[in-house]
Design a protein around this motif. Structure first.
Motif, PDB file in Angstrom:
ATOM      1  N   GLN A 274      60.457  38.854 -10.506  1.00  0.00           N
ATOM      2  CA  GLN A 274      59.349  37.943 -10.226  1.00  0.00           C
ATOM      3  C   GLN A 274      59.469  36.653 -11.025  1.00  0.00           C
ATOM      4  N   ARG A 275      59.050  35.575 -10.397  1.00  0.00           N
ATOM      5  CA  ARG A 275      59.089  34.277 -11.070  1.00  0.00           C
ATOM      6  C   ARG A 275      58.046  34.194 -12.178  1.00  0.00           C
ATOM      7  N   GLU A 276      56.819  34.610 -11.858  1.00  0.00           N
ATOM      8  CA  GLU A 276      55.737  34.590 -12.845  1.00  0.00           C
ATOM      9  C   GLU A 276      55.694  35.932 -13.553  1.00  0.00           C
ATOM     10  N   VAL A 277      55.745  35.902 -14.879  1.00  0.00           N
ATOM     11  CA  VAL A 277      55.787  37.126 -15.677  1.00  0.00           C
ATOM     12  C   VAL A 277      54.606  37.127 -16.634  1.00  0.00           C
ATOM     13  N   SER A 278      53.932  38.257 -16.719  1.00  0.00           N
ATOM     14  CA  SER A 278      52.799  38.360 -17.639  1.00  0.00           C
ATOM     15  C   SER A 278      53.299  38.459 -19.077  1.00  0.00           C
ATOM     16  N   SER A 279      52.479  37.988 -19.993  1.00  0.00           N
ATOM     17  CA  SER A 279      52.847  38.041 -21.412  1.00  0.00           C
ATOM     18  C   SER A 279      52.943  39.484 -21.896  1.00  0.00           C
TER      19      SER A 279
END
Length: 352
Positions: A274-279
């Motif tokens: 995924q491009r957006e990764v959670s912290s």
């Protein structure tokens, strides 16, 4: 007198509507260098900005003389040219002299004509003195002065690139070797893992091509790695997922993702794909892999397989053979499309 299109472009360059750096393309003869650049330079050189006109070395003298002609007469604007080279014998007094000239240019509303080499040389010299500053107090003081000057220039500069497509070419990027020679980071797995990913790509693409023939261009007529082009984002996501599955099942040697615990496996899969990764996912993976080379391998797979911006996505979807037209009397008397060779994307798979 300026034409309306020149005024509109100058206004957009002075205050971009996007509030970001912009690149504009004009036709030849529309007054880019002779009209628009002097308008923009004289407006932005308002006593608070270091106005720099960045130009190529062959065009530097021409741009300097043009700005002198346009701005040094009735407008009474000084034009500065301060060639900065790594061959300079640098000391603290020379750094202060150069800084004084920059500040004088700002205060007088002047325009500084620079070449890409001058900007990079100043950055490189600062890096060089910084890396060797532990050897002597003199180098440490020079590195401090250069760093202060570099920070100030970065904060107050407004740059206009003439022929920006050429100036922003990769040959003008900051590439500089310093210190002792060492192995490439994550050696040798950096390229062995890439080789294995290409091997899995070839295997999965061959199987999926049979199920989705209209979503692939798959040419095995050439020796070596086949020419592959994917025409669907959904198919690439499927291939990416299959390669990630191979990695977790031990299909990539010297890359033990199979030993990861179940919760970290899920976070790692999301991080790679995924491009957006959670912290939370990032912190979980980093804390578990801290002190090992496993995190570097995960980063490598992310760079290859990330949806939308991964290297494989770009190579397999965006890059293609240039379509052109020519005669093929065996088919028809009309011009038909054929492929002209413009690059060899598949060479990466062969390790060349």
């Amino acid at each position: 007198m300026a034409r309306p299109i020149q005024v509109a472009i100058a206004r957009e360059m002075i205050s971009p509507s996007s509030n970001r750096s912009i690149s504009l393309q004009l036709n030849m003869g529309e007054g880019k260098s002779s009209v628009i650049v002097p308008i923009v330079a004289s407006t932005l050189a308002d006593g608070s900005n270091l106005m720099r006109v960045v130009t190529l070395k062959p065009l530097s003298n021409q741009m300097f003389q043009l700005l002198v002609t346009r701005l040094s007469g009735l407008p009474n604007r000084p034009i500065f040219y301060i060639p900065f080279s790594r061959s300079l014998h640098m000391n603290t007094s020379l750094v202060r002299i150069i800084g004084g000239l920059y500040r004088r240019c700002v205060a007088d509303g002047g325009v500084l004509v620079v070449q890409p080499e001058h900007i990079l040389s100043q950055k490189l010299m600062h890096i060089d003195f910084f890396l060797t500053s532990n050897r002597s107090h003199k180098k440490r003081s020079i590195a401090h002065e250069l760093g202060t000057l570099q920070d100030w220039v970065g904060n107050v500069s407004r740059d206009v690139f003439d022929e920006s497509d050429e100036i922003l070419h990769v040959r003008y990027q900051l590439v500089y070797t310093a210190g002792e020679q060492m192995l490439v980071d994550y050696h040798p797995h950096r390229w062995t893992i890439i080789q294995q990913v290409f091997s899995r790509l070839q295997a999965h693409a061959g199987k999926l091509r049979a199920a989705f023939p209209k979503m692939f261009e798959f040419d095995t007529t050439l020796k070596g790695f086949p020419i592959i082009r994917i025409l669907s984002s959904a198919i690439f996501r499927q291939i990416s997922s299959l390669i990630i599955d191979d990695a977790f099942e031990g299909g990539l040697s010297d890359f033990p993702l199979a030993v990861l615990p179940s919760p970290i496996r899920g976070a790692t899969r999301r991080f790679i794909a995924q491009r957006e990764v959670s912290s939370d996912d990032y912190d979980l993976i980093h804390s578990h892999c801290e002190g090992t080379t496993l995190f570097k391998g995960i980063l490598l797979l992310r760079g290859l397989l990330m949806e939308g911006e991964g290297i494989l996505s770009y190579v397999l979807k965006e890059r293609r053979w240039r379509a052109d037209y020519g005669l093929d009397p065996s088919r028809t008397l009309l011009a038909v499309p054929y492929r002209a060779k413009v690059g060899c994307i598949h060479l990466a798979a062969e390790g060349r």
